[in-house]
Design an enzyme around this catalytic site. Structure first.
Site, PDB file in Angstrom:
ATOM      1  N   HIS A  26       5.350 103.989  -0.093  1.00  0.00           N
ATOM      2  CA  HIS A  26       3.594 102.401  -0.590  1.00  0.00           C
ATOM      3  C   HIS A  26       3.708 102.307  -0.792  1.00  0.00           C
ATOM      4  O   HIS A  26       3.586 102.294  -2.342  1.00  0.00           O
ATOM      5  CB  HIS A  26       2.709 103.790   0.418  1.00  0.00           C
ATOM      6  CG  HIS A  26       2.054 102.452   0.950  1.00  0.00           C
ATOM      7  ND1 HIS A  26       0.960 101.968   0.734  1.00  0.00           N
ATOM      8  CD2 HIS A  26       1.361 103.106   2.502  1.00  0.00           C
ATOM      9  CE1 HIS A  26       0.268 101.417   1.151  1.00  0.00           C
ATOM     10  NE2 HIS A  26       0.540 101.999   2.577  1.00  0.00           N
ATOM     11  N   ASP A  85       1.351 110.905  -4.221  1.00  0.00           N
ATOM     12  CA  ASP A  85       0.929 110.122  -3.443  1.00  0.00           C
ATOM     13  C   ASP A  85       0.300 110.983  -2.290  1.00  0.00           C
ATOM     14  O   ASP A  85       2.037 111.201  -1.615  1.00  0.00           O
ATOM     15  CB  ASP A  85       1.395 109.111  -3.393  1.00  0.00           C
ATOM     16  CG  ASP A  85       1.116 108.110  -1.834  1.00  0.00           C
ATOM     17  OD1 ASP A  85      -0.305 108.609  -1.335  1.00  0.00           O
ATOM     18  OD2 ASP A  85       1.091 106.696  -1.653  1.00  0.00           O
ATOM     19  N   GLN A 129      -1.329 110.830   2.584  1.00  0.00           N
ATOM     20  CA  GLN A 129      -0.493 111.089   3.965  1.00  0.00           C
ATOM     21  C   GLN A 129      -0.493 112.293   4.506  1.00  0.00           C
ATOM     22  O   GLN A 129      -0.380 113.017   5.586  1.00  0.00           O
ATOM     23  CB  GLN A 129       1.360 110.590   4.750  1.00  0.00           C
ATOM     24  CG  GLN A 129       1.048 109.014   4.412  1.00  0.00           C
ATOM     25  CD  GLN A 129       0.453 108.304   6.094  1.00  0.00           C
ATOM     26  OE1 GLN A 129       0.447 109.131   7.250  1.00  0.00           O
ATOM     27  NE2 GLN A 129      -0.344 107.633   6.205  1.00  0.00           N
ATOM     28  N   LYS A 175      -8.245 108.798   5.742  1.00  0.00           N
ATOM     29  CA  LYS A 175      -7.144 109.826   7.071  1.00  0.00           C
ATOM     30  C   LYS A 175      -7.324 110.707   7.366  1.00  0.00           C
ATOM     31  O   LYS A 175      -6.339 111.453   8.255  1.00  0.00           O
ATOM     32  CB  LYS A 175      -5.625 109.135   6.033  1.00  0.00           C
ATOM     33  CG  LYS A 175      -5.618 107.773   6.155  1.00  0.00           C
ATOM     34  CD  LYS A 175      -4.132 107.859   5.213  1.00  0.00           C
ATOM     35  CE  LYS A 175      -3.880 106.390   5.010  1.00  0.00           C
ATOM     36  NZ  LYS A 175      -2.970 105.178   5.965  1.00  0.00           N
ATOM     37  N   CYS A 201       3.524  98.442   4.948  1.00  0.00           N
ATOM     38  CA  CYS A 201       2.741  98.431   3.643  1.00  0.00           C
ATOM     39  C   CYS A 201       4.627  99.313   3.159  1.00  0.00           C
ATOM     40  O   CYS A 201       4.507 100.480   2.020  1.00  0.00           O
ATOM     41  CB  CYS A 201       1.367  99.607   3.474  1.00  0.00           C
ATOM     42  SG  CYS A 201       0.120  98.250   3.732  1.00  0.00           S
TER      43      CYS A 201
HETATM   44  C1  LIG Z   1       1.738 107.106   1.695  1.00  0.00           C
HETATM   45  C2  LIG Z   1       0.519 106.414   1.621  1.00  0.00           C
HETATM   46  N1  LIG Z   1      -0.031 105.950   0.295  1.00  0.00           N
HETATM   47  C3  LIG Z   1      -0.846 105.334   0.290  1.00  0.00           C
HETATM   48  C4  LIG Z   1      -1.520 104.827   1.307  1.00  0.00           C
HETATM   49  C5  LIG Z   1      -2.540 103.759   0.997  1.00  0.00           C
HETATM   50  O1  LIG Z   1      -3.794 104.724   1.074  1.00  0.00           O
HETATM   51  P1  LIG Z   1      -5.164 103.517   1.007  1.00  0.00           P
HETATM   52  O2  LIG Z   1      -4.890 101.769   1.985  1.00  0.00           O
HETATM   53  O3  LIG Z   1      -6.745 104.235   1.396  1.00  0.00           O
HETATM   54  O4  LIG Z   1      -5.906 103.483   0.393  1.00  0.00           O
HETATM   55  C6  LIG Z   1      -1.233 104.944   2.614  1.00  0.00           C
HETATM   56  C7  LIG Z   1      -2.015 104.437   3.812  1.00  0.00           C
HETATM   57  O5  LIG Z   1      -1.752 103.596   3.911  1.00  0.00           O
HETATM   58  C8  LIG Z   1      -0.222 105.670   2.206  1.00  0.00           C
HETATM   59  O6  LIG Z   1       0.601 105.961   4.438  1.00  0.00           O
END
Ligand SMILES: Cc1ncc(COP(=O)(O)O)c(C=O)c1O
Ligand SMILES: Cc1ncc(COP(=O)(O)O)c(C=O)c1O
Ligand code: FES
Ligand code: FES
Lengths: 436, 170, 436, 170
Positions: A146, A222, A225, A248, A390
């Protein structure tokens, strides 16, 4: 007697369902309409299939926050009066809950509250990264990351001049790790998503982490998810940092988490400066306070931390094993039923084996543009996300500008998948002739 | 008002109003240890004179709230003239009185505390602590526990350093 | 007839009160106990005098957030489906509301959401500061700054090597600006709180800002204490940056604001990296998106922004002029009545003229330690804050380790001051003999 | 389903299925302009051949959703062979049709829109826009407005650049 037996067997099938979704749905105000008087509404009932972007929140979470605001809101730390003490207690209790949820060795000390997973990763880049990375060093990421786990490193690399390297993926959406030993040369930090938000792929990082550790690198996972849908154990994962978001996993917006080993947290310089993160300030310098507060400058997201704590209570009451089992069943059902109905008109990105994936399905259907697909589905109350999610570098690797993504969570059931399927068919007939 | 009366017992107010062993000692021979409470910015300074493994003299300086000041005063009275080992024993007991409750209070709200269990868990008998037992009421006010333990931490640190120096000069 | 006239005159006095506090209090669940059956409760009713640390939240704010979560929560931006669009609309609507509230020339473009005022100031330091400040440059602050407007500059100064300089204060708690022209030599940025959270002093920055601008410096105003209680107009203030927090102005925790001139925002490099703040990401670089989103990496505090919007609606319905008038009246009453009752036993730090102050009163009473004072007051349900209030350099200047601070807001009235006064007297008799 | 039928009118689907003026032109003499929609990553490429202040030829490449593709196709048909000034007039009208609604939709929720006022405010008469009026339904879907205007922005930029070059070479 025969019919009785039949009923029994149906009952036992029902009982075999890992979750009682219809009970769970009662806790989510958004879904009342589906159970309620649909005919009175001009809108179709909501089929929410976008939890990978943000989940819904059960009443329990909302009322934990509300009750906090209504009875004992006050700024945390330093307050002598009882209400401020109680506010601090609930806030710190939420911290331990979060730490225990991911099996942190030191839940109260190693759990840092941020505003979202993105900030958690930036925190690592700006503190650990800025202190430790030098020109010539390498940060190893994957092309399925992401943007949250790419841009912070791109920004820092532009400043410091270290190298960014990426693990590739197979056509089945799995990380290529045959040449990991070679890829790890010069690597100081490995950043890997535990689950791709596009492909659904679950990355088994513990062996990658062992190899990385042998090479002297630290590992950032990370979990944005992964944590919402899987039993998470930072000790088993063998990572050094774990980042995730509250929104989430049934929690509110405005709260994220960074877990890190105490020794790392203690070595890291502070992130943002201000109140709460200092022991002393003079006109010419300051002394940071102990971890985890060293990384929490200013008034923290108090109600949000408490809300996340309530979300964790809710998930633990269900049991994360059950959550995982439920998502797996639902994804298997979706993959089977969609494939059966639409055949080659439909492609699902990522691993073909549902047990290799989380609750995320990126779909390409009949060449219909993802935004058009999402638009038509919305007309039927089906909420899916269209876009690059993203993950633009991954989109380029897949050779598409965007995908249409459906994702499931604890409040989704087979019926939701059937509605999705039906809506896809409608979109198919609206756009059908456009395909050349 | 019962909580408050528990906190500000007459002995505590007396030691706050009339602190015992207030002052400084020449360093050396005395050891000077500062303890700082980042929560409020208060500071207790302990001066320690150890001779023949005994706390020959002790003085308290610094400034702070009634709890930190009275605790330091009570402590100075309790350890003055005592063997190091006895002082250490007292430190352990005092910290136990504070910390057992502390960890309890952190994980459960005070109403949920099971009184019986508390008594069972306490390793030390508050009765055995004499006047120091007056500080027991502090545990109902978690943010103030640091006030009470401030001078005791300084004392412990001082004894550690003194013993270390003695060992290394052997 | 005479009695009728008398009643009339009482009525008209009541009507002259800028705010109808008893009506306002009905919107705050915390205060129900005071109106309700006090005798049933073992605790005395709450006299909340700690709004400078964090205010309470009216039902309207809580229900705006709750209704958001219950009906249309979805991640913002990029969502095609109606619920996600509505979520985005409410979020962006909150942004314009906030921008208009401070009379931003371009409310939608110049308003950046952060997690708190502290993050807003760090954002300026890490982006504008890191890009523009060089060794030999000067950043001019004041010794009455909150740590939030000191530590970020101390951190950056340690890294870059610029000089920090401070404006002193008079014994009456006012900034010394006679030698401002000289102090401004070499200064690139001036950082000043619009209102001291300890002294209550309101700093008239517009003339300081003009002089700073003539010297080529930009001006950052810390509005954390000022914006909640005063009509705020960034154009009249003549500042370039304004930082403030939601939780001190009836809003939720987890939301802060940075306002900055568009031209500055556009020049500034991004702050945190991740989703939402980019136009494109490649494996070797990225392109930031337009302001204000460039500074909002990751999922923003959506519900919190909406809650802040509702708080602003609430404040605007009352009228910020009225809020100011109310606080002024209350502070005058408090200063008079406390002085009258306690005479030389009581010192109030900061300006003697109430019109020079906001709703904050730092008290020294009979030499009783602030924490003891706050502890005793709590027993009477009076919530005040004891400590250094994240202003340690100011504490050193005042020659005290801490102060006891009472602060008022729209839900406080004369009765609260009387309760405070009564509780102070009780503390006085408990500790009275300790004074030597 | 009325909103959806408004969005995906038959003309739009027809232009999506059978895009007019699809292809590329040699550059030079043609001008090539890319327009990128960061919200989705789609891209429309416009090739423009201007001769004697007339759009002598126009081709469309790139990829995107049905709205962006059909809008580009409809645009190419509408401006091909037109004077630059007439094309500019059309751009203005089209953007007005989109943007008036756009700003309205941003500040008020769609249900609150006052239909009468909308009609009054519109500077252009949709009827005068021929087939382009089919895109009017897009304004009910704010996130899709960018799809519809993408190619028009590219055209405007192309005309600007061409006129600038012409002026500077004078
Ligand atoms: C794999 C992953 N990492 C990071 C994020 C970022 O999360 P946040 O927007 O809550 O900071 C997301 C959310 O879309 C994600 O799916
Ligand atoms: C003057 C001033 N600036 C900044 C802050 C920091 O606000 P926050 O903790 O919400 O970031 C405060 C709050 O205490 C303050 O009073
Ligand atoms: S409040 Fe500072 S030591 Fe007690
Ligand atoms: S969705 Fe990309 S241009 Fe329409």
């Amino acid at each position: 007697m025969t019919s009785k037996t039949k009923l029994d067997s149906i009952d036992s099938t029902l009982q075999k369902e890992p979750l009682d979704v219809s009970e769970i749905r009662k806790d989510f105000p958004l879904f009342e309409s589906r159970e309620g008087a649909i005919s009175e509404s001009t809108h179709p009932p909501i089929t929410y299939l976008d939890s990978a972007a943000s989940s819904q929140q059960p009443r329990q979470v909302l009322s934990a926050m509300e009750s906090y605001y209504e009875t004992t809101h006050a700024n945390v730390h330093r307050g002598v009066y009882a209400m401020a003490e109680e506010s601090t207690r609930r806030f710190e209790e939420a911290r331990s809950k979060v730490g225990r949820f991911i099996n942190a060795p030191l839940p109260e000390v190693e759990t840092v509250f941020t505003k979202n997973a993105t900030e958690s990763i930036n925190l690592v880049a700006q503190t650990w990264g800025r202190r430790n990375l030098k020109p010539g060093d390498v940060v190893l990421l994957t092309i399925m990351e992401h943007h949250a786990n790419m841009v912070p490193w791109l920004m820092l690399a532009a400043e410091i001049g270290f190298e960014l390297r990426y693990l590739e993926i197979t056509d089945d959406g799995e990380l290529v790790i045959d040449d990991l030993e070679k890829k790890l040369e010069g690597v100081r930090l490995v950043g890997i998503t535990l689950m791709s938000n596009v492909l659904g792929t679950i990355n088994d990082i513990s062996s990658i982490a062992s190899m990385a550790h042998r090479n002297g690198a630290v590992v950032l996972a990370d979990g944005a998810q992964y944590v919402p849908g899987m039993p998470t154990d930072v000790q088993a994962l063998n990572c050094d940092f774990l980042a995730f978001s509250g929104h989430k996993m049934l929690g509110p917006t405005g709260i994220g988490v960074l877990w890190a080993r105490k020794s790392l947290l203690e070595e890291m310089p502070p992130f943002l400066g201000g109140g709460e993160m200092i022991d002393d300030v003079r006109l010419d310098g300051f002394m940071p306070t102990a971890v985890p507060w060293k990384f929490e400058a200013g008034t923290p997201p108090i109600a949000e931390a408490i809300g996340l704590g309530a979300a964790i209570d809710y998930l633990e009451k269900i049991g994360m094993d059950k959550v995982r089992e439920h998502e797996l069943k639902l994804v298997s059902y979706a993959m089977n039923s969609l494939k059966e109905r639409f055949g080659d008109d439909l492609t699902i990105h990522g691993p073909a084996d549902p047990s290799r994936r989380g609750g995320v399905l990126s779909i390409a259907y009949k060449g219909i543009h993802p935004h058009d697909l999402a638009q038509v589905l919305d007309e039927y109350g089906v909420c899916i996300r269209a876009g690059h999610h993203c993950a633009k570098p991954l989109m380029r690797r897949l050779g598409v500008p965007a995908t249409a993504r459906a994702s499931v969570y604890i409040y989704n059931d087979h019926h939701d998948i059937d509605v999705l399927s039906e809506a896809l068919a409608k979109a198919g007939s609206l756009f059908g002739d456009a395909i050349t | 008002m019962s909580g408050l009366e528990d906190l500000y017992r007459e002995i505590i107010l007396d030691h706050y109003r009339n602190p015992r062993n207030r002052g400084e000692l020449d360093t050396p021979p005395a050891k000077r240890i500062e303890a700082f409470n980042p929560l409020c910015g208060d500071e207790v300074v302990v001066y320690l004179n150890v001779e023949d493994d005994k706390i020959a003299d002790i003085k308290i300086a610094g400034q702070g709230c009634s709890i930190s000041q009275s605790s330091a005063s009570l402590m100075s009275q309790a350890v003055k003239g005592k063997d190091i080992s006895a002082a250490r024993e007292l430190i352990r007991s005092f910290k136990a009185m504070m910390s057992i409750h502390e960890s309890k209070l952190e994980s459960t709200s005070s109403e949920e505390l099971d009184e019986d269990q508390q008594v069972e868990d306490v390793v030390v008998n508050p009765e055995a602590m004499g006047e120091l037992a007056a500080l027991q009421g502090v545990v109902k006010f978690p943010v103030r526990i640091k006030c009470a333990t401030l001078s005791w931490n300084a004392l412990a640190q001082g004894l550690d350093e003194i013993e270390e120096e003695a060992n290394s000069s052997k």
